[in-house]
Design a protein around this motif. Structure first.
Motif, short mmCIF file in Angstrom:
data_model
loop_
_atom_site.label_atom_id
_atom_site.label_comp_id
_atom_site.label_asym_id
_atom_site.label_seq_id
_atom_site.Cartn_x
_atom_site.Cartn_y
_atom_site.Cartn_z
N TYR A 3 -0.15 -0.58 -4.73
CA TYR A 3 1.28 -0.57 -4.39
C TYR A 3 1.62 -1.83 -3.60
O TYR A 3 0.73 -2.52 -3.09
N ALA A 4 2.90 -2.12 -3.49
CA ALA A 4 3.38 -3.23 -2.67
C ALA A 4 4.69 -2.82 -2.04
O ALA A 4 5.54 -2.21 -2.69
N ALA A 5 4.86 -3.14 -0.75
CA ALA A 5 6.08 -2.74 -0.06
C ALA A 5 6.39 -3.74 1.05
O ALA A 5 5.51 -4.47 1.51
N VAL A 6 7.66 -3.78 1.42
CA VAL A 6 8.13 -4.64 2.52
C VAL A 6 8.52 -3.75 3.69
O VAL A 6 9.30 -2.81 3.52
N GLN A 7 7.96 -4.04 4.85
CA GLN A 7 8.29 -3.29 6.06
C GLN A 7 8.45 -4.26 7.22
O GLN A 7 7.62 -5.15 7.40
N GLU A 8 9.51 -4.10 7.98
CA GLU A 8 9.74 -4.99 9.12
C GLU A 8 8.66 -4.78 10.20
O GLU A 8 8.10 -5.74 10.73
N SER A 9 8.39 -3.52 10.50
CA SER A 9 7.37 -3.19 11.50
C SER A 9 6.50 -2.08 10.93
O SER A 9 6.81 -0.90 11.09
N PRO A 10 5.44 -2.41 10.21
CA PRO A 10 4.60 -1.41 9.55
C PRO A 10 4.10 -0.34 10.51
O PRO A 10 3.61 -0.64 11.61
N GLN A 11 4.22 0.93 10.10
CA GLN A 11 3.71 2.07 10.85
C GLN A 11 2.69 2.78 9.96
O GLN A 11 2.87 2.87 8.74
N GLN A 12 1.66 3.33 10.58
CA GLN A 12 0.58 3.95 9.81
C GLN A 12 1.10 5.03 8.87
O GLN A 12 0.70 5.09 7.70
#
Length: 266
Positions: A3-12
């Motif tokens: 998978y691939a995703a964009v997150q500003e502040s990745p959370q577990q």
């Protein structure tokens, strides 16, 4: 990477296993402690990798963050400002779809080979030979009575070092929710991939088919030949011996049959 995703502040809890997480660090900036925490969050979620875009928000990836990713075994990428996240996602998804297509083709080809072995009348020995050739690993099938089957004198199972099966992978063989035996696969060349494990489980299903075909054949012979319907040949036969003989004849105690043990005395 699946998978691939964009997150500003990745959370577990937001990161999926095997996911490539991309961030531009909005609200984070160059703070090494916060960036290192983002790396830990992705690692704890078993993400595939983290990519940090270098732009006005994050001018560079601090050495502390690089060291943190290295200690956790998490791949870390630094993306240049000109690289668009959308282009990366498109490329990743194209590779994932291609890989899935290859996996489906591989599984279908393996299934054809296994079914050909079953319908060709070669029995469990032929199935072992086909699986060995497909995986380049030693293979054994052990039925529920402890009988062992392999691909023959030239098989990897017989040519490998002694006791190789002690550290092997074991895949259960089950039919009608009952254990019928195990597939034993050599582990010397590394772990099984997801695709290989799925193929071995398919082979285990084919092994069930072979066992049922052989059982039905024995049952037919037993019904045609009264001399074969003999539960025991010795007066001291155990209950296990009786049940095993019944199974060889295709008679299951759970089925609408009766397995009777008779002791005759003078």
């Amino acid at each position: 990477v699946r998978y691939a995703a964009v997150q500003e502040s990745p959370q577990q809890y937001l990161v999926r296993q095997d996911e490539l997480v991309m961030t531009n660090g909005v609200g984070v900036g160059d703070d090494p402690a916060v960036l290192a925490q983002l790396v830990r969050e992705v690692a704890l979620a078993h993400g595939a990798a983290i990519a940090i875009a270098v732009d006005p928000n994050v001018r560079e990836v601090p050495p502390r963050v690089v060291a943190e990713a290295g200690q956790l075994g998490l791949p870390l990428f630094e993306f240049p400002p000109a690289l668009q996240f959308g282009e990366v996602i498109e490329a990743v998804l194209s590779l994932v779809v291609e890989r899935q297509h290859s996996a489906i083709h591989y599984s279908e080809e393996m299934h054809r080979l296994f079914m050909r072995a079953a319908l060709g009348g070669g029995g469990l020995e032929e199935l072992c030979r086909v699986v060995e050739e497909s995986f380049a690993r030693p293979i054994l099938i052990v039925d529920r009575w402890g009988n062992t089957f392999d691909g023959g004198p030239a098989s990897r199972a017989r040519q490998s070092r002694a006791n190789w099966e002690a550290a092997a992978f074991v895949i259960p063989i089950e039919g009608d929710s009952r254990p019928l035996g195990t597939f034993v696969i050599g582990s010397a060349i590394g772990s099984l991939s997801h695709v290989e494990e799925a193929a071995v489980r398919d082979a285990a299903s084919v092994a069930v088919l072979i066992m049922k075909m052989e059982r039905e054949g024995d049952t037919g012979l037993a019904r045609d030949d009264p001399e074969r319907v003999t539960a025991t040949e010795a007066s001291d036969a155990t209950a296990v011996h009786v049940l095993r003989r019944a199974a060889e004849l295709g008679l299951e105690p759970q089925r609408p049959y009766a397995v009777v043990r008779v002791t005759l005395s003078d």
